[in-house]
Motif scaffolding. Structure first.
Motif, PDB file in Angstrom:
ATOM      1  N   GLY A  54      67.377 107.360  64.514  1.00  0.00           N
ATOM      2  CA  GLY A  54      68.534 107.101  63.597  1.00  0.00           C
ATOM      3  C   GLY A  54      68.863 108.052  62.717  1.00  0.00           C
ATOM      4  O   GLY A  54      69.698 108.108  61.774  1.00  0.00           O
ATOM      5  N   GLY A  55      67.992 109.195  62.801  1.00  0.00           N
ATOM      6  CA  GLY A  55      68.166 110.236  61.870  1.00  0.00           C
ATOM      7  C   GLY A  55      67.379 110.450  60.466  1.00  0.00           C
ATOM      8  O   GLY A  55      67.579 111.334  59.893  1.00  0.00           O
ATOM      9  N   SER A  56      66.402 109.494  60.492  1.00  0.00           N
ATOM     10  CA  SER A  56      65.515 109.511  59.315  1.00  0.00           C
ATOM     11  C   SER A  56      64.399 110.521  59.151  1.00  0.00           C
ATOM     12  O   SER A  56      64.002 110.766  60.695  1.00  0.00           O
ATOM     13  CB  SER A  56      65.050 108.143  58.903  1.00  0.00           C
ATOM     14  N   THR A  57      64.256 111.296  58.507  1.00  0.00           N
ATOM     15  CA  THR A  57      63.543 112.377  58.335  1.00  0.00           C
ATOM     16  C   THR A  57      62.355 112.205  57.410  1.00  0.00           C
ATOM     17  O   THR A  57      62.213 111.810  56.476  1.00  0.00           O
ATOM     18  CB  THR A  57      64.112 113.580  58.203  1.00  0.00           C
ATOM     19  N   ASN A  58      61.214 113.204  57.683  1.00  0.00           N
ATOM     20  CA  ASN A  58      60.091 113.060  56.918  1.00  0.00           C
ATOM     21  C   ASN A  58      59.357 114.497  57.158  1.00  0.00           C
ATOM     22  O   ASN A  58      59.165 115.082  58.041  1.00  0.00           O
ATOM     23  CB  ASN A  58      58.904 111.881  57.356  1.00  0.00           C
ATOM     24  N   TYR A  59      58.764 115.190  55.955  1.00  0.00           N
ATOM     25  CA  TYR A  59      58.132 116.648  55.994  1.00  0.00           C
ATOM     26  C   TYR A  59      56.963 116.538  55.266  1.00  0.00           C
ATOM     27  O   TYR A  59      56.733 115.729  54.431  1.00  0.00           O
ATOM     28  CB  TYR A  59      59.279 117.430  55.311  1.00  0.00           C
ATOM     29  N   ALA A  60      55.956 117.550  55.880  1.00  0.00           N
ATOM     30  CA  ALA A  60      54.988 117.855  55.118  1.00  0.00           C
ATOM     31  C   ALA A  60      55.292 118.423  53.628  1.00  0.00           C
ATOM     32  O   ALA A  60      56.408 119.248  53.456  1.00  0.00           O
ATOM     33  CB  ALA A  60      54.142 118.645  55.835  1.00  0.00           C
ATOM     34  N   ASP A  61      54.693 118.115  52.701  1.00  0.00           N
ATOM     35  CA  ASP A  61      54.930 118.410  51.492  1.00  0.00           C
ATOM     36  C   ASP A  61      54.893 120.015  51.452  1.00  0.00           C
ATOM     37  O   ASP A  61      55.759 120.694  50.642  1.00  0.00           O
ATOM     38  CB  ASP A  61      53.930 118.448  50.499  1.00  0.00           C
ATOM     39  N   SER A  62      54.286 120.818  52.320  1.00  0.00           N
ATOM     40  CA  SER A  62      54.360 122.402  52.314  1.00  0.00           C
ATOM     41  C   SER A  62      55.441 123.080  52.694  1.00  0.00           C
ATOM     42  O   SER A  62      55.621 124.132  52.624  1.00  0.00           O
ATOM     43  CB  SER A  62      53.049 122.522  53.287  1.00  0.00           C
ATOM     44  N   VAL A  63      56.184 121.975  53.671  1.00  0.00           N
ATOM     45  CA  VAL A  63      57.574 122.762  54.173  1.00  0.00           C
ATOM     46  C   VAL A  63      58.767 122.155  53.489  1.00  0.00           C
ATOM     47  O   VAL A  63      59.992 122.541  54.094  1.00  0.00           O
ATOM     48  CB  VAL A  63      57.538 122.571  55.603  1.00  0.00           C
ATOM     49  N   LYS A  64      58.553 121.160  52.562  1.00  0.00           N
ATOM     50  CA  LYS A  64      59.821 120.645  52.083  1.00  0.00           C
ATOM     51  C   LYS A  64      60.615 121.665  51.459  1.00  0.00           C
ATOM     52  O   LYS A  64      60.240 122.400  50.674  1.00  0.00           O
ATOM     53  CB  LYS A  64      59.528 119.313  51.030  1.00  0.00           C
ATOM     54  N   GLY A  65      62.247 121.606  51.595  1.00  0.00           N
ATOM     55  CA  GLY A  65      62.825 122.530  50.853  1.00  0.00           C
ATOM     56  C   GLY A  65      63.149 123.579  51.960  1.00  0.00           C
ATOM     57  O   GLY A  65      64.140 124.561  51.570  1.00  0.00           O
ATOM     58  N   ARG A  66      62.180 123.851  52.903  1.00  0.00           N
ATOM     59  CA  ARG A  66      62.315 125.295  53.699  1.00  0.00           C
ATOM     60  C   ARG A  66      62.687 124.980  55.047  1.00  0.00           C
ATOM     61  O   ARG A  66      63.312 125.636  55.798  1.00  0.00           O
ATOM     62  CB  ARG A  66      61.003 125.945  53.467  1.00  0.00           C
ATOM     63  N   PHE A  67      62.240 123.979  55.560  1.00  0.00           N
ATOM     64  CA  PHE A  67      62.258 123.499  56.897  1.00  0.00           C
ATOM     65  C   PHE A  67      63.358 122.287  57.338  1.00  0.00           C
ATOM     66  O   PHE A  67      63.443 121.276  56.272  1.00  0.00           O
ATOM     67  CB  PHE A  67      60.912 123.097  57.488  1.00  0.00           C
ATOM     68  N   THR A  68      63.886 122.239  58.154  1.00  0.00           N
ATOM     69  CA  THR A  68      65.056 121.355  58.404  1.00  0.00           C
ATOM     70  C   THR A  68      64.770 120.891  59.749  1.00  0.00           C
ATOM     71  O   THR A  68      64.843 121.619  60.780  1.00  0.00           O
ATOM     72  CB  THR A  68      66.355 121.340  58.103  1.00  0.00           C
ATOM     73  N   ILE A  69      64.636 119.776  59.993  1.00  0.00           N
ATOM     74  CA  ILE A  69      64.475 119.027  61.418  1.00  0.00           C
ATOM     75  C   ILE A  69      66.010 118.412  61.887  1.00  0.00           C
ATOM     76  O   ILE A  69      66.506 117.786  60.861  1.00  0.00           O
ATOM     77  CB  ILE A  69      63.352 118.138  61.537  1.00  0.00           C
ATOM     78  N   SER A  70      66.223 118.500  62.875  1.00  0.00           N
ATOM     79  CA  SER A  70      67.427 117.609  63.357  1.00  0.00           C
ATOM     80  C   SER A  70      67.298 117.479  65.131  1.00  0.00           C
ATOM     81  O   SER A  70      66.278 117.835  65.491  1.00  0.00           O
ATOM     82  CB  SER A  70      68.911 118.672  63.142  1.00  0.00           C
ATOM     83  N   ARG A  71      68.262 116.708  65.495  1.00  0.00           N
ATOM     84  CA  ARG A  71      68.076 116.209  66.774  1.00  0.00           C
ATOM     85  C   ARG A  71      69.505 116.058  67.401  1.00  0.00           C
ATOM     86  O   ARG A  71      70.380 115.808  66.798  1.00  0.00           O
ATOM     87  CB  ARG A  71      67.060 115.160  67.129  1.00  0.00           C
ATOM     88  N   ASP A  72      69.429 116.094  68.855  1.00  0.00           N
ATOM     89  CA  ASP A  72      70.532 115.910  69.658  1.00  0.00           C
ATOM     90  C   ASP A  72      70.159 114.433  70.334  1.00  0.00           C
ATOM     91  O   ASP A  72      69.504 114.904  71.628  1.00  0.00           O
ATOM     92  CB  ASP A  72      71.123 116.806  70.121  1.00  0.00           C
ATOM     93  N   ASN A  73      70.670 113.540  70.114  1.00  0.00           N
ATOM     94  CA  ASN A  73      70.261 112.283  70.863  1.00  0.00           C
ATOM     95  C   ASN A  73      70.601 112.560  72.335  1.00  0.00           C
ATOM     96  O   ASN A  73      70.008 112.023  73.313  1.00  0.00           O
ATOM     97  CB  ASN A  73      70.709 111.067  70.196  1.00  0.00           C
ATOM     98  N   ALA A  74      71.950 112.885  72.661  1.00  0.00           N
ATOM     99  CA  ALA A  74      72.354 113.018  73.856  1.00  0.00           C
ATOM    100  C   ALA A  74      71.718 113.975  74.729  1.00  0.00           C
ATOM    101  O   ALA A  74      71.602 113.619  75.974  1.00  0.00           O
ATOM    102  CB  ALA A  74      74.049 113.436  73.803  1.00  0.00           C
TER     103      ALA A  74
END
Length: 116
Positions: A54-74
């Motif tokens: 559904g697009g909800s994300t969670n990050y380790a504190d050490s990478v928040k603000g620097r890393f971005t995760i995304s996905r293409d479901n198709a």
């Protein structure tokens, strides 16, 4: 047989950026959660980021603000954009996917090295 195929990674100077991608091939079913772990020498394995279908994300504190995760479901593909990289980000990055009827799968890992 379902496989996770990773690409990206490499060597970059501190402050630079890299992008990783990971595609789940061979599955007719959509992945539920997808994400990335990393393993650095002498350190515990760390969950870097995850993203649900559904697009909800969670990050380790050490990478928040620097890393971005995304996905293409198709395409059953997950991406990790890494900015402002630090030497401490040096590790083997392993993608994972939880796929219906296939369970928890992990990729072979890709090396990310950040020089100071």
């Amino acid at each position: 047989q379902v496989q996770l195929v990773e690409s990206g990674g490499g060597l970059v100077q501190a402050g630079g950026s890299l992008g990783l991608s990971c595609a789940a091939s061979g599955s007719l079913f959509s992945a539920k959660a997808m994400g990335w772990y990393r393993q650095a020498p002498g350190k515990q394995r760390e969950l870097v980021a995850l993203i649900t279908r559904g697009g909800s994300t969670n990050y380790a504190d050490s990478v928040k603000g620097r890393f971005t995760i995304s996905r293409d479901n198709a395409k059953n593909t997950v991406y990790l954009q890494m900015n402002s990289l630090e030497p401490e980000d040096t590790a083997v990055y392993v993608c994972y996917a939880d796929i219906i009827y296939s369970g928890h799968l992990e990729g072979q890992g890709t090396q990310v090295t950040v020089s100071s």
